[in-house]
Design a protein around this motif. Sequence first.
Motif, PDB file in Angstrom:
ATOM      1  N   ILE A  32      17.306  -9.638  44.055  1.00  0.00           N
ATOM      2  CA  ILE A  32      16.145  -8.996  44.846  1.00  0.00           C
ATOM      3  C   ILE A  32      14.732  -9.628  44.840  1.00  0.00           C
ATOM      4  N   SER A  33      14.010  -9.843  45.976  1.00  0.00           N
ATOM      5  CA  SER A  33      12.683  -9.965  46.000  1.00  0.00           C
ATOM      6  C   SER A  33      12.239  -8.878  46.672  1.00  0.00           C
ATOM      7  N   PRO A  34      11.363  -8.043  46.121  1.00  0.00           N
ATOM      8  CA  PRO A  34      10.369  -7.003  46.689  1.00  0.00           C
ATOM      9  C   PRO A  34       9.366  -7.616  47.632  1.00  0.00           C
ATOM     10  N   TRP A  35       8.884  -6.862  48.709  1.00  0.00           N
ATOM     11  CA  TRP A  35       7.800  -7.395  49.470  1.00  0.00           C
ATOM     12  C   TRP A  35       6.541  -7.481  48.490  1.00  0.00           C
ATOM     13  N   GLY A  36       6.317  -6.519  47.526  1.00  0.00           N
ATOM     14  CA  GLY A  36       5.268  -6.511  46.721  1.00  0.00           C
ATOM     15  C   GLY A  36       5.253  -7.804  45.844  1.00  0.00           C
ATOM     16  N   ASP A  37       6.186  -8.494  45.521  1.00  0.00           N
ATOM     17  CA  ASP A  37       6.062  -9.816  44.768  1.00  0.00           C
ATOM     18  C   ASP A  37       5.772 -10.914  45.794  1.00  0.00           C
ATOM     19  N   MET A  38       5.226 -10.920  47.008  1.00  0.00           N
ATOM     20  CA  MET A  38       5.012 -11.897  47.928  1.00  0.00           C
ATOM     21  C   MET A  38       4.018 -11.217  48.831  1.00  0.00           C
ATOM     22  N   PRO A  39       2.841 -10.843  48.551  1.00  0.00           N
ATOM     23  CA  PRO A  39       1.733 -10.436  49.192  1.00  0.00           C
ATOM     24  C   PRO A  39       1.118 -10.850  50.490  1.00  0.00           C
ATOM     25  N   ASP A  40       1.400 -12.150  50.248  1.00  0.00           N
ATOM     26  CA  ASP A  40       0.771 -12.884  51.697  1.00  0.00           C
ATOM     27  C   ASP A  40       1.810 -13.180  52.850  1.00  0.00           C
ATOM     28  N   MET A  41       3.046 -12.487  52.776  1.00  0.00           N
ATOM     29  CA  MET A  41       4.069 -12.876  53.619  1.00  0.00           C
ATOM     30  C   MET A  41       3.622 -12.275  54.898  1.00  0.00           C
TER      31      MET A  41
END
Length: 139
Positions: A32-41
Motif C-alpha cells: 500500500i501507498s498512502p496519499w500522505g506519502d506523496m504530498p505533491d500528487m
Amino acid sequence: MVTRLNPYIAFAGNAREAMEFYQSVFGGELDISPWGDMPDMPGNSPDMHDKLMHSQLTVNDSVTLMAADMPEAKGPEGSPITISLSGEDESQLRGWWEKISEGGEIFAPFEKAPWGDTFGQCTDKFGVGWMVNVAGTSG
C-alpha cells in the motif's frame, strides 16, 4: 515477457478495508501507498493523507488486484465491471467464493450450472461484482 490485465478498483475512502478483506480471502502480499506519502500528487489533500493512493494485492503469477481511494470516486456501486475468477481448482475457487460472498448479495448461488460448470455470481460487501466459475469435467 508476460503481459497481464489487472482489475483496478476506485473506492471513495474504504480501499484499505476492502484490500485487507481481499487479502483475507485470497492470501498473497499486499503493498500500500498512502496519499500522505506523496504530498505533491494531483488530487491530494490533507484529508486524504491516510487514504490509499495505490494498493496492489499480488496473490500469485496470475491473480493481482489493485485499488485506490479516488477523491472524486463514488465507489464501485453501480459499476459496469465484474471481476471473474475461473479455473479448474474447485477447492481453491470454492474457498474464495465462500469468503468473497460473505456479507454481500448473491445473485446466482455457487452450484452446478446448465453449461456443466460450477458457477456463482455475487456483489461483495464493498459493492464489487464477482463471478466465480469452476470448469466442469469433460467426458
